[in-house]
Design a protein around this motif. Sequence first.
Motif, short mmCIF file in Angstrom:
data_model
loop_
_atom_site.label_atom_id
_atom_site.label_comp_id
_atom_site.label_asym_id
_atom_site.label_seq_id
_atom_site.Cartn_x
_atom_site.Cartn_y
_atom_site.Cartn_z
N LYS A 94 0.84 -1.20 0.00
CA LYS A 94 0.00 0.00 0.00
C LYS A 94 0.87 1.25 0.00
N PRO A 95 0.40 2.34 -0.60
CA PRO A 95 1.19 3.58 -0.61
C PRO A 95 1.49 4.10 0.78
N PHE A 96 0.56 3.91 1.70
CA PHE A 96 0.79 4.21 3.11
C PHE A 96 -0.28 3.50 3.92
N ALA A 97 -0.05 3.35 5.20
CA ALA A 97 -1.02 2.70 6.07
C ALA A 97 -0.95 3.36 7.43
N SER A 98 -2.03 3.24 8.19
CA SER A 98 -2.06 3.79 9.54
C SER A 98 -2.36 2.68 10.54
N ILE A 99 -1.83 2.83 11.74
CA ILE A 99 -2.12 1.90 12.82
C ILE A 99 -2.42 2.71 14.08
N LEU A 100 -3.16 2.12 14.97
CA LEU A 100 -3.46 2.74 16.25
C LEU A 100 -2.67 2.03 17.34
N LYS A 101 -2.04 2.80 18.20
CA LYS A 101 -1.39 2.27 19.38
C LYS A 101 -1.85 3.11 20.55
N GLY A 102 -2.74 2.54 21.34
CA GLY A 102 -3.39 3.32 22.37
C GLY A 102 -4.29 4.35 21.71
N GLU A 103 -4.10 5.62 22.05
CA GLU A 103 -4.87 6.70 21.44
C GLU A 103 -4.11 7.38 20.32
N ASN A 104 -2.93 6.88 19.99
CA ASN A 104 -2.08 7.52 19.00
C ASN A 104 -2.21 6.86 17.63
N THR A 105 -2.18 7.68 16.59
CA THR A 105 -2.23 7.19 15.22
C THR A 105 -0.86 7.39 14.58
N TYR A 106 -0.37 6.31 13.94
CA TYR A 106 0.91 6.37 13.26
C TYR A 106 0.70 5.99 11.79
N VAL A 107 1.44 6.62 10.92
CA VAL A 107 1.40 6.29 9.50
C VAL A 107 2.81 5.92 9.04
N SER A 109 5.04 3.86 5.39
CA SER A 109 4.99 3.21 4.08
C SER A 109 6.14 2.23 3.98
N PHE A 110 5.88 1.09 3.37
CA PHE A 110 6.92 0.09 3.17
C PHE A 110 7.80 0.46 1.98
N GLY A 111 7.28 1.30 1.07
CA GLY A 111 8.10 1.80 -0.03
C GLY A 111 7.93 1.09 -1.35
N ILE A 112 7.28 -0.07 -1.35
CA ILE A 112 7.16 -0.83 -2.60
C ILE A 112 6.28 -0.09 -3.60
N TRP A 113 5.16 0.44 -3.16
CA TRP A 113 4.27 1.18 -4.06
C TRP A 113 5.02 2.35 -4.69
N HIS A 114 5.78 3.07 -3.88
CA HIS A 114 6.55 4.21 -4.40
C HIS A 114 7.57 3.77 -5.44
N SER A 115 8.13 2.59 -5.27
CA SER A 115 9.16 2.14 -6.21
C SER A 115 8.59 1.89 -7.60
N PHE A 116 7.27 1.77 -7.70
CA PHE A 116 6.61 1.63 -9.00
C PHE A 116 6.01 2.95 -9.47
N TYR A 117 5.30 3.65 -8.58
CA TYR A 117 4.50 4.79 -8.98
C TYR A 117 4.99 6.14 -8.48
N GLY A 118 5.92 6.16 -7.55
CA GLY A 118 6.39 7.43 -7.00
C GLY A 118 7.20 8.22 -8.02
N CYS A 122 9.11 13.06 -4.26
CA CYS A 122 7.89 12.87 -3.46
C CYS A 122 8.27 12.37 -2.06
N SER A 123 7.40 12.62 -1.10
CA SER A 123 7.66 12.30 0.30
C SER A 123 7.37 10.84 0.60
N LEU A 124 8.16 10.32 1.54
CA LEU A 124 8.05 8.91 1.90
C LEU A 124 8.44 8.75 3.36
N ALA A 125 7.56 8.19 4.17
CA ALA A 125 7.86 7.94 5.58
C ALA A 125 7.96 6.43 5.78
#
Length: 232
Positions: A94-107, A109-118, A122-125
């Motif tokens: 996926k281009p990016f994903a979010s997870i919840l840990k407690g009340e905090n949201t983190y986003v 990216s694994f980078g594979i999508w960017h390696s094809f379409y980025g 462009c920014s990448l976390a």
Amino acid sequence: MNPSAPRDIPIRADPPTVRRHYLLAGCSEVEDRIAESSPRVTGSSPLALQYTTNVVIDHAVSGKRDKNQFEAGRENILWLDLLHGFGVKSQDTKPFASILKGENTYVGSFGIWHSFYGNRGCSLATERTDLRYLEQCTVYKQQREGLLRERPEASAAMLLVSDGVLLFENPRASTQLSEQIRQDLKRILRFRPDLSYLAISGEDLRVRIDGVLAEIEWLLTGTPGHEQAVED
């Protein structure tokens, strides 16, 4: 044997055997359009799973940028085995994903999508990023154009992952996939249409990709003074 893999296919089966297993009889005519790419790492599977994002991308994608595996004027499909030796999951594409840990949201990216379409710049976390504290996080800028931007001879890429097969079409391809081939490909075993990127009639895949990139830029770009407003 990997429990996520089809039971009748050994984890170390030769790549053509694995590929043919996923192509239904009705898709047999597609096989001669496929350029094989089966990156491997030595050692046990648990060790391979410790490899970083950059290593996976380097083995799987970057090495294909300068190789001429495609024929001009044909519907060329790149088959990438990201299961054997890497254990990549569909969610990792996926281009990016979010997870919840407690009340905090983190986003992130694994980078594979960017390696094809980025695109370059462009920014990448790649690390888990808290959107409230972007100034404390590392946001990377992509150094090269995505593979499907650089190689218009590639009509599409098919990604074999631990929980399915994905189709990434190239909206900039010099020869687009025909609707007949696209219909055949959607019948492949364990096809994941929800995580694929398809250039179907009536939909502009370029617009969809540009929209995703714009959304990522918005997510990873802080607004001056906003942090203080949140604190207040």
